[in-house]
Enzyme design. Structure first.
Site, PDB file in Angstrom:
ATOM      1  N   LYS A 175      13.464  10.496   3.122  1.00 11.03           N
ATOM      2  CA  LYS A 175      13.641   9.201   2.443  1.00 11.03           C
ATOM      3  C   LYS A 175      12.397   8.930   1.605  1.00 11.03           C
ATOM      4  O   LYS A 175      11.334   8.615   2.137  1.00 11.03           O
ATOM      5  CB  LYS A 175      13.817   8.059   3.456  1.00 11.03           C
ATOM      6  CG  LYS A 175      14.310   6.787   2.773  1.00 11.03           C
ATOM      7  CD  LYS A 175      14.050   5.524   3.548  1.00 11.03           C
ATOM      8  CE  LYS A 175      12.679   4.971   3.334  1.00 11.03           C
ATOM      9  NZ  LYS A 175      12.337   4.587   1.940  1.00 11.03           N
ATOM     10  N   CYS A 284      -4.814   7.774  -0.223  1.00 11.46           N
ATOM     11  CA  CYS A 284      -5.289   7.438   1.119  1.00 11.46           C
ATOM     12  C   CYS A 284      -6.662   8.037   1.421  1.00 11.46           C
ATOM     13  O   CYS A 284      -7.317   7.620   2.365  1.00 11.46           O
ATOM     14  CB  CYS A 284      -4.263   7.864   2.158  1.00 11.46           C
ATOM     15  SG  CYS A 284      -3.694   9.537   1.899  1.00 11.46           S
ATOM     16  N   GLU A 384      -7.492  -1.351   3.912  1.00 13.74           N
ATOM     17  CA  GLU A 384      -7.097  -0.518   2.777  1.00 13.74           C
ATOM     18  C   GLU A 384      -6.683  -1.420   1.612  1.00 13.74           C
ATOM     19  O   GLU A 384      -5.806  -2.268   1.766  1.00 13.74           O
ATOM     20  CB  GLU A 384      -5.932   0.391   3.192  1.00 13.74           C
ATOM     21  CG  GLU A 384      -5.703   1.518   2.243  1.00 13.74           C
ATOM     22  CD  GLU A 384      -4.711   2.559   2.774  1.00 13.74           C
ATOM     23  OE1 GLU A 384      -4.969   3.750   2.610  1.00 13.74           O
ATOM     24  OE2 GLU A 384      -3.672   2.167   3.338  1.00 13.74           O
TER      25      GLU A 384
HETATM   26  O1  TXE Z   1       3.929   0.878   2.342  1.00  9.93           O
HETATM   27  P1  TXE Z   1       5.027   1.152   3.453  1.00  9.93           P
HETATM   28  P2  TXE Z   1       3.966  -0.222   1.187  1.00  9.93           P
HETATM   29  C1  TXE Z   1      -0.586   1.508   2.417  1.00  9.93           C
HETATM   30  C2  TXE Z   1      -1.430   0.899   1.309  1.00  9.93           C
HETATM   31  C3  TXE Z   1      -0.495  -0.056   0.656  1.00  9.93           C
HETATM   32  C4  TXE Z   1       0.262  -0.564   1.870  1.00  9.93           C
HETATM   33  C5  TXE Z   1       1.587  -1.185   1.594  1.00  9.93           C
HETATM   34  O2  TXE Z   1      -2.494   0.199   1.869  1.00  9.93           O
HETATM   35  O3  TXE Z   1      -1.144  -1.090  -0.020  1.00  9.93           O
HETATM   36  O4  TXE Z   1       0.440   0.597   2.661  1.00  9.93           O
HETATM   37  O5  TXE Z   1       2.410  -0.296   0.839  1.00  9.93           O
HETATM   38  C6  TXE Z   1       9.076   2.991   4.229  1.00  9.93           C
HETATM   39  N1  TXE Z   1      11.062   1.546   8.739  1.00  9.93           N
HETATM   40  N2  TXE Z   1      -0.021   2.781   2.036  1.00  9.93           N
HETATM   41  O6  TXE Z   1       4.398  -1.545   1.668  1.00  9.93           O
HETATM   42  O7  TXE Z   1       5.862  -0.068   3.630  1.00  9.93           O
HETATM   43  C7  TXE Z   1       9.099   2.646   2.758  1.00  9.93           C
HETATM   44  O8  TXE Z   1      10.429   2.503   2.286  1.00  9.93           O
HETATM   45  C8  TXE Z   1      11.036   2.753   8.158  1.00  9.93           C
HETATM   46  C9  TXE Z   1      -0.755   3.944   2.454  1.00  9.93           C
HETATM   47  O9  TXE Z   1       4.733   0.337   0.071  1.00  9.93           O
HETATM   48  O10 TXE Z   1       4.336   1.726   4.599  1.00  9.93           O
HETATM   49  C10 TXE Z   1       8.378   3.838   2.162  1.00  9.93           C
HETATM   50  O11 TXE Z   1       9.277   4.943   2.047  1.00  9.93           O
HETATM   51  N3  TXE Z   1      10.477   2.988   6.970  1.00  9.93           N
HETATM   52  C11 TXE Z   1       0.005   5.180   2.274  1.00  9.93           C
HETATM   53  C12 TXE Z   1       7.310   4.145   3.219  1.00  9.93           C
HETATM   54  O12 TXE Z   1       7.777   3.533   4.423  1.00  9.93           O
HETATM   55  C13 TXE Z   1       9.892   1.956   6.339  1.00  9.93           C
HETATM   56  C14 TXE Z   1       0.899   5.287   1.111  1.00  9.93           C
HETATM   57  C15 TXE Z   1       5.916   3.616   2.930  1.00  9.93           C
HETATM   58  O13 TXE Z   1       5.968   2.234   2.723  1.00  9.93           O
HETATM   59  C16 TXE Z   1       9.885   0.654   6.897  1.00  9.93           C
HETATM   60  C17 TXE Z   1       1.594   4.048   0.827  1.00  9.93           C
HETATM   61  C18 TXE Z   1      10.512   0.472   8.162  1.00  9.93           C
HETATM   62  N4  TXE Z   1      10.531  -0.708   8.772  1.00  9.93           N
HETATM   63  C19 TXE Z   1       1.087   2.856   1.245  1.00  9.93           C
HETATM   64  N5  TXE Z   1       9.243  -0.164   6.027  1.00  9.93           N
HETATM   65  C20 TXE Z   1      -0.693   6.437   2.629  1.00  9.93           C
HETATM   66  N6  TXE Z   1      -0.819   6.728   3.930  1.00  9.93           N
HETATM   67  O14 TXE Z   1      -1.063   7.229   1.788  1.00  9.93           O
HETATM   68  C21 TXE Z   1       8.867   0.586   4.971  1.00  9.93           C
HETATM   69  N7  TXE Z   1       9.260   1.867   5.145  1.00  9.93           N
END
Ligand code: TXE
Length: 496
Positions: A175, A284, A384
């Protein structure tokens, strides 16, 4: 604008069935790139069923067969690399120079690496560890892997999740983030063109709470691999625990960047700017906290500020553009709010800290930002930001530097800048992070593992270490004497 669907299930591209319409946006221009219907639980169910059916055959292919297929896949990706680079640039708001020079070649190299690694799954030597038995180790694929990827490097994250799993003989339902599905679908399409059987790699583009949830809790999904925020990672782990699924979590970071007083200051300043601004800071492992030993501090801040002044924001399709936009207006506003809170808390914004003037200000751009005088316990230092923001703070002693480096909940990556071999050795040993660079920050290679300590998660992406996540290790023990009453039976019963 694309009209084709953003689901790739059992080798076919189509739309989702959730009924929820959505638009894929170019965050650098606001242009709508595609419209589609998101995946719902039914689509996830269908994708898992396809992956499960494909597992029977794919898990029995020889490593050489998987390797051959993946090498053809790499060639296919290479043939479509300009299309991939353009699509990634538009969908994620990245400068075309970055997608041509990093995202796409990095992905192709990853495919080639795992094509080779597929033929080299390791285990202990078979031997008679008990005199009467031969022990052997089998490394077996686990089954259907549910992978959830973020939007910051859509193509590379799809690759990091899918490749080790597939190379080891698993099948995958991936996904992508609903913000950035375009290159993940192309990735799966090229796999099919390369002859990888239908169902081995499926893409479901849906929201986290709907499609993500359905994937994590699906009884036929054997393992969940997630890259995203720590907050969502916690939920993923909790939900996967219900069905005792294996979990792999990569949850972001807050990388420290230590500059000791014997460092090459110009190299460190350049490294800090590149390390902080890569992908607009949405990385990250990005350099986010530069701690600089007092004698170099003032000059370092001045040099970083001067280098940031030269960074060009502009259209992402212009090869002269250095920095593109953030992923969305929401993310830009989140970054802006964190910088504002830092300013209100007494920090000094030396450069940037604002949305640019003119047309770029109407989309998701944010200026390169340098902050000083922030408190160590403030949010801008501890949390972050995921934007083009570097905080710079002074330190006096080596003990203090190591303490500060470790003083956040995260532990994904770090760097130390020094010409002293003992300082470099101490930093490598004492910084709690999955990767410590010495005199550089960011370079990443397929052969070496990527993964976190502490709240950055656990498990490794890339490298042969990732096979530890995606395989079960089975011990097979064969009695080799044919004796009916084994000697060890004597401790249970002695009758002859
Ligand atoms: O991330 P999410 P977001 C961090 C970074 C950023 C913050 C928020 O600090 O500002 O996260 O970003 C899926 N069950 N990183 O809100 O929500 C979502 O659809 C299952 C760090 O966009 O964590 C996407 O595919 N899945 C990071 C994925 O999770 C769920 C990279 C990431 O989204 C879900 C991105 C749920 N309940 C953001 N909710 C890194 N580690 O590099 C969301 N998703």
């Amino acid at each position: 604008m694309e009209t084709t669907g953003q689901q790739f299930i059992a080798g076919k591209r189509r739309s989702g069935t959730s009924g929820e319409q959505y638009e894929v946006i170019n965050p650098a221009t606001g242009e709508v790139l595609a419209t589609d219907t998101l995946a719902g639980p039914e689509d996830v169910h269908e994708a898992v069923a396809a992956a499960r059916a494909a597992f029977a055959e794919w898990s029995r292919t020889t490593p050489a067969e998987r390797s051959e297929a993946m090498l053809r896949w790499a060639d296919q990706l290479h043939a479509r690399s300009e299309e991939l680079a353009q699509t990634e640039s538009r969908n994620a708001g990245k400068p075309i120079r970055l997608t041509r020079g990093f995202d796409v070649p990095g992905t192709i190299d990853n495919v080639r690496f795992f094509a080779g690694a597929a033929r080299n799954l390791e285990g202990r030597a078979s031997a008679e560890y008990s005199a009467d038995h031969t022990s052997t180790i089998r490394r077996e694929p686990i089954g259907v892997i549910g992978s959830i990827a973020p939007w910051n490097y859509p193509l590379q994250m799809a690759a990091w999740k899918a490749l080790p799993a597939m190379a080891a003989g698993n099948t995958v339902v991936l996904k992508p983030s609903e913000l950035t599905p375009l290159t993940s679908v192309l990735f799966a399409e090229t796999a099919r063109e390369a002859g990888i059987p239908d169902g081995v790699l499926n893409i479901v583009t849906g929201s986290g709470p709907v499609a993500g949830q359905a994937l994590i809790t699906h009884p036929d999904v054997a393992m969940v691999s997630f890259t995203g925020s720590t907050a969502v990672g916690r939920q993923v782990a909790a939900q996967a625990a219900g069905s005792v699924k294996r979990v792999h979590l990569e949850l972001g970071g807050k990388a420290p960047f230590l500059v000791f007083d014997d460092a090459d200051l110009e190299a460190a300043a350049r490294g800090a700017v590149a390390g902080a601004l890569i992908n607009s800071g949405q990385d990250c492992t990005a350099a986010t906290r530069a701690y600089v030993q007092r004698p170099l501090y003032k000059t370092f801040v001045e040099r970083v500020a001067a280098l940031m002044d030269g960074v060009r924001l502009g259209p992402v399709d212009d090869p002269d553009t250095d920095m593109g936009s953030l992923i969305s207006l929401r993310q830009r506003d989140r970054v802006a709010a964190m910088v504002e809170a830092a300013r209100e808390g007494g920090a000094t914004v030396v450069r940037g800290g604002r949305v640019p003037d003119g047309p770029l200000g109407r989309t998701a751009h944010y200026e390169p930002t340098l902050i000083t005088d922030a408190a160590q316990d403030s949010a801008i230092v501890q949390q972050e930001v995921f934007g083009p923001v570097l905080v710079c703070l002074p330190f006096d002693t080596d003990d203090e530097a190591i303490h500060l480096a470790n003083d956040t909940p995260y532990g994904l990556a770090a760097s130390a800048w020094t010409t002293n071999v003992f300082r470099a050795g101490r930093a490598s040993r004492e910084i709690q992070a999955g990767c410590v660079w010495i005199n550089d920050h960011i370079p990443i290679i397929s052969e070496m593992p990527h993964g976190g300590y502490k709240a950055s998660g656990f498990g490794k992406d890339m490298s042969a270490y990732s096979f530890d996540e995606y395989t079960n290790v089975k011990h097979v023990m064969t009695e080799i004497t044919g004796t009916r009453h084994k000697s060890w039976h004597d401790v249970i019963f002695t009758s002859r």
